[in-house]
Design an enzyme around this catalytic site. Structure first.
Site, PDB file in Angstrom:
ATOM      1  N   THR A 162       0.869  -1.188   0.000  1.00 44.79           N
ATOM      2  CA  THR A 162       0.000   0.000   0.000  1.00 44.79           C
ATOM      3  C   THR A 162       0.902   1.234   0.000  1.00 44.79           C
ATOM      4  O   THR A 162       1.372   1.647  -1.041  1.00 44.79           O
ATOM      5  CB  THR A 162      -0.984  -0.016   1.184  1.00 44.79           C
ATOM      6  N   THR A 199      -0.748  -2.755  10.782  1.00 45.93           N
ATOM      7  CA  THR A 199      -1.377  -2.833   9.464  1.00 45.93           C
ATOM      8  C   THR A 199      -0.384  -3.502   8.543  1.00 45.93           C
ATOM      9  O   THR A 199       0.302  -2.893   7.749  1.00 45.93           O
ATOM     10  CB  THR A 199      -1.831  -1.489   8.909  1.00 45.93           C
ATOM     11  N   ASN A 407      -0.380  10.735   5.945  1.00 41.20           N
ATOM     12  CA  ASN A 407      -1.632  10.299   6.567  1.00 41.20           C
ATOM     13  C   ASN A 407      -2.729  11.348   6.524  1.00 41.20           C
ATOM     14  O   ASN A 407      -3.909  11.031   6.614  1.00 41.20           O
ATOM     15  CB  ASN A 407      -1.354   9.846   8.005  1.00 41.20           C
ATOM     16  N   THR A 412      -7.945  10.883   0.635  1.00 43.27           N
ATOM     17  CA  THR A 412      -8.318  11.813  -0.427  1.00 43.27           C
ATOM     18  C   THR A 412      -7.190  12.091  -1.398  1.00 43.27           C
ATOM     19  O   THR A 412      -7.400  12.678  -2.439  1.00 43.27           O
ATOM     20  CB  THR A 412      -8.768  13.147   0.181  1.00 43.27           C
TER      21      THR A 412
END
Length: 412
Positions: A162, A199, A407, A412
């Site tokens: 990611t 994560t 972050n 967005t």
């Protein structure tokens, strides 16, 4: 056996060009299905037949649909033939529909590769609250052609990323019963990283012969010493999973703690997971430095680990490292609120080659020397509490302006 044995008694050999398909019996690949704009986003690790497997999961009480599915797979038989991984959306907090989506992917993969659905594990990573884009993932499953090649293994490593800046892979070999046993791992993780998983997704393959129950106990133990000792930002995610599979194709005698080569296997297995943990910590979002904290002289190994995690998780320590500021006061402060028994009068602190505190007394040091040391990309902080024999490590990274930038705009 103390944790130090895993560091001092090396019995494995690193395989620089190794991958998760280097252990016999494994194939992999990864592709771009356009769930993400440019990067690969769907991958698979595949075996010709179901093999013993084990997994550990996030301790967040909010757990993504793939976690529930994979738990069920392992509870039903302890064997896995393939794991399908998508990145870009986490399929977390998506309600019953999200669970249906995960099982739909499982069933489609089983159909494409002629497997039993209950031998297919599923993992997801990405944005929380978004359902899987089945209109892209399901056709993508038909395009997956896993092979044993290094290139396709690297494609899998890319497909699970990611915000990572690069892939994370490690491979070692170790002699067991006169056979060559290979252990390899691949992982992703960069932000929302905290002890008790993060994560992050991790996948470890080995061609060792080891049964599910022993493999599960081993992975759980090693996780406490590796993945549960890393932190980036104090957040624990909803999707974290480490899954390991053992093909048995090295043809060694079944490994158990009673096996004469058990310690060699355990050290090598621990090394693979420790290296992946450090890669994750070093690749923290916006990070410029890996921080390793080593604690000696704690009441127990568990206490040493808690102190190490507390230090490496301190925002004040992390920002001091980023600014190359030898502010050891922040370190001793973190020790004091770690919640373990200490003697406030017997603490030693060292930053790299420089001692800053002995028996809780400040030691004169060269500010410029430490400042220069703190500009390295790997920083080690050494602590000795002088209250016991406990030993432990933890890993993290510095906290930078870029962490906020990344972050602040993640969604967005």
């Amino acid at each position: 056996m103390g944790e130090t044995s895993f560091v001092t008694d090396q019995v494995w050999s690193k395989i620089p060009d190794g991958s998760i398909t280097t252990p016999k019996g494994f194939k992999a690949t990864g592709i771009h299905t356009k769930v993400k704009r440019k990067r690969k986003d769907l991958g698979i690790i595949y075996c010709e037949q179901p093999v013993p497997a084990a997994a550990v999961y996030t301790l967040n009480q909010i757990q993504a649909a793939p976690i529930a599915l994979t738990k069920q797979v392992l509870e039903d038989g302890g064997h896995v033939q393939a794991v399908v991984v998508n990145s870009g959306h986490a399929n977390a907090c998506t309600g019953h529909a999200g669970l249906v989506d995960a099982y739909t992917v499982q069933e489609k993969a089983a159909d494409v590769f002629n497997m039993q659905a209950d031998n297919v594990a599923v993992a997801s990573t990405g944005l929380i609250g978004e359902r899987m884009k089945l209109e892209k993932i399901l056709p993508g499953l038909e395009q997956l052609v896993p092979t044993e090649s290094k290139e396709e293994a690297s494609s899998f490593a890319e497909s699970i990323l990611t915000t990572d800046t690069g892939t994370k892979e490690v491979c070692v070999q170790v002699p067991i019963d006169g056979k060559v046993v290979t252990i390899a791992g691949v992982a992703k993780g960069s932000g929302m990283i905290h002890p008790n998983m993060a994560t992050m997704l991790g996948f470890v393959t080995t061609d060792a012969h080891i049964e599910h129950d022993v493999l599960q106990q081993t992975l759980s133990k090693v996780t406490d010493q590796t993945y549960n000792r890393i932190t980036v930002d104090g957040d624990t995610s909803t999707n974290d999973m480490v899954l390991t599979m053992a093909s048995g194709e090295a043809n060694n005698q079944s490994l158990t703690p009673d096996h004469p080569d058990w310690d060699a296997f355990l050290r090598a297995f621990t090394h693979v997971n420790e290296e992946l943990s450090k890669m994750i910590a070093k690749d923290g979002e916006g990070a410029t430095k890996l921080i390793e904290v080593v604690v000696n002289g704690a009441p127990t190994n568990e206490c040493a680990g808690k102190v190490a995690k507390q230090i490496v998780g301190s925002d004040l320590v992390k920002t001091a490292v980023y600014g190359a500021d030898a502010n050891w006061g922040r370190i001793i402060c973190a020790i004091g609120y770690a919640g373990v028994p200490i003697n406030p009068d017997t603490i030693d602190i060292g930053i790299g080659p420089c001692q800053t505190l002995l028996q809780s007394e400040p030691v004169p040091f060269d500010e410029e020397e430490i400042s220069v040391y703190l500009q390295n990309d790997t920083i080690q902080i050494k602590i000795d509490l002088h209250v016991g024999e406990g030993y432990g490590k933890a890993w993290g990274c510095d906290l930078t302006y870029d962490y906020v930038r990344i972050n602040a705009g993640y969604r967005t």
